[in-house]
Design an enzyme around this catalytic site. Structure first.
Site, PDB file in Angstrom:
ATOM      1  N   CYS A   1       1.063  -1.522   0.091  1.00  0.00           N
ATOM      2  CA  CYS A   1      -0.158   0.583   0.296  1.00  0.00           C
ATOM      3  C   CYS A   1       0.499   1.446  -0.289  1.00  0.00           C
ATOM      4  CB  CYS A   1      -1.375   0.239   1.091  1.00  0.00           C
ATOM      5  SG  CYS A   1      -1.783  -0.814   1.432  1.00  0.00           S
TER       6      CYS A   1
ATOM      7  N   ARG B   1       2.105   1.281  -5.975  1.00  0.00           N
ATOM      8  CA  ARG B   1       2.431   0.572  -4.837  1.00  0.00           C
ATOM      9  C   ARG B   1       0.776  -0.281  -4.265  1.00  0.00           C
ATOM     10  NH1 ARG B   1       6.336   0.881  -1.628  1.00  0.00           N
ATOM     11  NH2 ARG B   1       4.758   0.405   0.451  1.00  0.00           N
TER      12      ARG B   1
ATOM     13  N   TRP C   1      -3.660  -1.403  -1.350  1.00  0.00           N
ATOM     14  CA  TRP C   1      -3.527  -3.557  -1.897  1.00  0.00           C
ATOM     15  C   TRP C   1      -4.209  -4.134  -1.565  1.00  0.00           C
ATOM     16  CZ3 TRP C   1      -0.769  -7.899  -1.805  1.00  0.00           C
ATOM     17  CH2 TRP C   1      -1.465  -8.725  -2.740  1.00  0.00           C
TER      18      TRP C   1
ATOM     19  N   ASN D   1       0.352   0.217   5.977  1.00  0.00           N
ATOM     20  CA  ASN D   1       0.753  -0.563   4.883  1.00  0.00           C
ATOM     21  C   ASN D   1       1.174  -2.418   6.067  1.00  0.00           C
ATOM     22  OD1 ASN D   1       2.064  -2.122   2.768  1.00  0.00           O
ATOM     23  ND2 ASN D   1       3.661  -0.479   2.998  1.00  0.00           N
ATOM     24  N   GLY D   2       1.069  -3.267   5.163  1.00  0.00           N
ATOM     25  CA  GLY D   2       1.561  -4.491   5.744  1.00  0.00           C
ATOM     26  C   GLY D   2       0.182  -5.464   6.611  1.00  0.00           C
TER      27      GLY D   2
ATOM     28  N   GLU E   1      25.091 -16.553 -11.321  1.00  0.00           N
ATOM     29  CA  GLU E   1      24.279 -15.212 -11.999  1.00  0.00           C
ATOM     30  C   GLU E   1      25.295 -13.627 -11.857  1.00  0.00           C
ATOM     31  OE1 GLU E   1      22.101 -14.090 -14.416  1.00  0.00           O
ATOM     32  OE2 GLU E   1      21.728 -12.042 -13.774  1.00  0.00           O
TER      33      GLU E   1
ATOM     34  N   LYS F   1      26.534 -11.194 -14.572  1.00  0.00           N
ATOM     35  CA  LYS F   1      25.856  -9.470 -14.779  1.00  0.00           C
ATOM     36  C   LYS F   1      27.178  -9.031 -14.486  1.00  0.00           C
ATOM     37  CE  LYS F   1      22.681  -9.623 -15.454  1.00  0.00           C
ATOM     38  NZ  LYS F   1      21.989 -10.181 -15.921  1.00  0.00           N
TER      39      LYS F   1
ATOM     40  N   GLU G   1      28.703  -9.161 -17.993  1.00  0.00           N
ATOM     41  CA  GLU G   1      29.076  -8.462 -19.108  1.00  0.00           C
ATOM     42  C   GLU G   1      28.061  -6.682 -18.969  1.00  0.00           C
ATOM     43  OE1 GLU G   1      24.144  -9.328 -18.589  1.00  0.00           O
ATOM     44  OE2 GLU G   1      24.426 -10.061 -20.403  1.00  0.00           O
TER      45      GLU G   1
ATOM     46  N   HIS H   1      38.557 -27.188  -4.520  1.00  0.00           N
ATOM     47  CA  HIS H   1      39.327 -27.767  -5.729  1.00  0.00           C
ATOM     48  C   HIS H   1      39.771 -27.400  -6.406  1.00  0.00           C
ATOM     49  CE1 HIS H   1      37.173 -30.757  -2.619  1.00  0.00           C
ATOM     50  NE2 HIS H   1      35.811 -30.145  -2.218  1.00  0.00           N
TER      51      HIS H   1
ATOM     52  N   LYS I   1      19.753  -8.260 -27.236  1.00  0.00           N
ATOM     53  CA  LYS I   1      19.111  -9.162 -25.807  1.00  0.00           C
ATOM     54  C   LYS I   1      18.031 -10.051 -26.099  1.00  0.00           C
ATOM     55  CE  LYS I   1      16.049  -7.631 -22.779  1.00  0.00           C
ATOM     56  NZ  LYS I   1      16.954  -8.071 -21.156  1.00  0.00           N
TER      57      LYS I   1
END
Ligand code: G6P
Length: 583
Positions: A2, A27, A70, A96-97, A461, A465, A468, A484, A578
């Site tokens: 919210c 939100r 929300w 909110n929450g 990953e 990032k 690239e 190892h 892309k």
């Protein structure tokens, strides 16, 4: 999620609150409401529906709170819209929450004679404050002590020319102008009025009257705060006018995780049931999407105790002999156009396997050939390096894992919480901290990233990032594999990023960090907790099973600033595209 905004000052509060709410609408937008104070009386208006498009009659007064909702507890109705008030109508609250113990508190308050007019958890806060029967600020503090869960609250009381903001787990930031104060869920809500902010930390509350005063909720002791200038330009923030798409898309993760989990529950459950009954489930994808698929193996094992297979789409042909009619292939792709993914899917379909797509681009080739498609709703991703699509894909895969375990609601709650944590993380102070660490790495030739369990694929990953967008040679390893072979690469000052969530991998990760330190490595800990072995610490929230989401985001930011510092074209790295539509 919210959106909250509050104002205390010399101007009419209503137009300021209204403008702020419009900026916070991302939100949540199923209902909205305002409560202002004038001559010792509260004036309230609230309604189901979106604020954009609504015709509003201004309320009087120079103090007020407002909210865009929300829905979590209680349907989308006028009664359930915030603000909520106590029995006397003199205390108003926006929130909110989720208040986890609201049922018990409501029963207790009802016994004491309080009567409720909504189905929300929020309304109990107003009554709980009323019940304290002490001065307003102390009553809010005492009430907050009784609340369980993660929340941000702003409360006002007719006749007291102040607002009280309380924070435990959900974002709330103070803005300070000339003779006026703001409090909101996010800075853009008040950015046209001030760029000076003060952060309320978890477990604290703030009293806004002439000067903001901060205190601990538990002890009531004062807490000292600094004023911080944010460099955002109001117009830029509104237009999303960032210097690069990559940083714009990183910042959009404040909203995109939430959007990704906005799915048809029946469809999620149907696919989860299919996973349970399938003769093997394969997750396939390329590049960053492949790392999401690899994370799926860990998520399904951990959450649903079920084995699923990860195969890079380009390697899938070697696995075709395992395909049967009731095999499931889940293809993850931002673009839905990656050639290796499409070819793997065609192979699967020829063998009679069912294909599920997790995709961002609606109408793409993959959505056309899949039997069922889930859209991650991340909006256009234009930087070559995937950021917001990655975390949206992770969120959706997590929903499937929880649904397979018969715990979809639990998974959704975790992800709603995580979306809140991400919103919290992506603040100017945090960005500056990560930028500072990236600057220390500018002249390094190599970077290594280590992780275990759920965060081993995130280490891989993270390497993609960094590589690239900055062209720094980066490699990710399973931390246990370090000794190892890869440890031979560690030299004096070599940066090693260690992803260390608060889970069972923590202690073993710290041992690996010590092995790196013993060889002179410069350790950057990405962790909820600092450790004396870290040379630099990037704090992340403790998101439990959602730790891959909160761990990868600061590394996306690090990669971005490293690329910028090294003069790279971060949005269009050399040799990459892309959407890879060739094999
Ligand atoms: C390219 C992009 C990556 C992406 C991969 C798969 O390599 O640079 O960011 O992860 O393709 O793309 P897809 O659209 O299938 O997710």
């Amino acid at each position: 999620m919210c959106g909250i905004i509050g104002y205390v000052g010399h101007q009419d509060a209503f137009p300021i609150l209204e403008q702020g709410l419009r900026r916070l609408e991302y939100r949540g937008y199923d209902s909205f409401g305002f409560a202002t104070q004038h001559e010792g009386t509260l004036h309230i208006t609230k309604s189901a529906g979106k604020i954009s498009g609504a015709t509003l009659t201004p309320l009087p007064g120079s103090i007020g709170i407002a909210h865009t909702r929300w829905a979590t507890h209680g349907g989308v109705t006028d009664e359930n819209a915030h603000p909520h008030v106590d029995c006397s109508g003199s205390i108003a609250v926006v929130h909110n929450g989720i208040i986890e113990n609201f049922q018990a508190l409501r029963a207790e308050l009802e016994k004491k004679g309080h009567s409720f007019s909504s189905g929300t958890d929020t309304e109990i806060i107003a009554h709980l404050i009323e019940e304290q029967k002490t001065d307003f600020v102390e009553a809010v503090r005492k009430a907050a002590c009784r609340l369980a869960g993660r929340f941000a609250i702003v409360a006002e009381h007719a006749g007291d020319k102040l607002l009280v903001g309380v924070r435990r787990g959900s974002p709330l930031i103070v803005g300070t102008g000339k003779d006026e104060l703001f409090v909101a869920s996010d800075i853009p809500a008040f950015l046209t009025h001030t760029k000076t902010v003060m952060y309320i930390d978890d477990g604290e509350f703030v009293v806004l009257s002439t000067e903001p005063k901060f205190f601990s909720i538990e002890t009531g002791e004062p807490v000292t705060k600094r004023r911080i200038e944010v460099s955002w330009d109001a117009a830029d923030a509104e237009k999303g006018d960032y210097p690069h798409f990559m940083i714009k898309e990183i910042m959009e993760q404040k909203e995109t995780i939430q959007r990704a989990i906005h799915q048809d529950d029946n469809e999620i459950q149907r696919i989860a049931d299919a996973i349970k009954n399938a003769y093997g489930t394969f997750f396939i994808g390329c590049g960053t999407a492949a790392k999401v698929c690899q994370t799926a193996e860990y998520l399904f094992s951990r959450i649903a105790q079920r084995h699923v297979n990860f195969v890079p789409a380009s390697e899938f042909a070697s696995h075709e002999h395992f395909l049967k009619e009731n095999t499931l292939v889940i293809a993850v792709s931002q673009s839905g156009e990656t050639a290796d993914v499409l070819e793997a899917v065609e192979t699967a379909k020829k063998k009679g396997a069912k294909v599920i797509a997790i995709v961002n681009v609606t109408g793409s080739s993959l959505t056309r050939i899949a039997d069922t498609s889930f859209l991650i709703n991340a909006g256009p991703e234009q930087a070559v390096a995937s950021t917001k699509a990655t975390t949206a894909q992770l969120a959706l895969v997590m929903m499937l894992a929880y649904a397979t375990a018969g715990k979809l609601d639990e998974g959704r709650r975790l992800l709603v919480d995580t979306a809140g944590m991400v919103n919290d993380m992506l603040n100017p102070r945090y960005m500056k901290l990560v930028e500072g660490i990236a600057k220390q790495m500018t002249n390094k030739r190599n970077a290594y990233i280590i992780g275990r369990g759920l965060n081993f694929p995130m280490a891989l990953e993270a390497a993609i990032k960094i590589m690239e967008v900055s062209y720094v040679h980066a490699q990710g390893f399973a931390a246990g594999e370090l000794k190892h072979g890869p440890i031979a690469l560690i030299q004096q000052g070599e940066p090693v990023i260690a992803i260390i969530p608060q889970d069972e991998t923590h202690d073993a990760m710290i041992s690996n960090v010590m092995e790196v330190k013993a060889r002179g490595g410069f350790v950057i800990g990405v962790s909820p907790k600092n450790n004396p072995e870290f040379d630099a610490w990037i704090r992340v929230p403790d998101a439990r099973n959602a730790s891959p989401i909160v761990s990868i985001i600061p590394i996306q930011i690090l990669a971005y600033y490293l690329g910028v510092a090294r003069g790279c074209d971060v949005d269009k790295p050399r040799n990459l595209a892309k959407s890879v539509t060739v094999k």
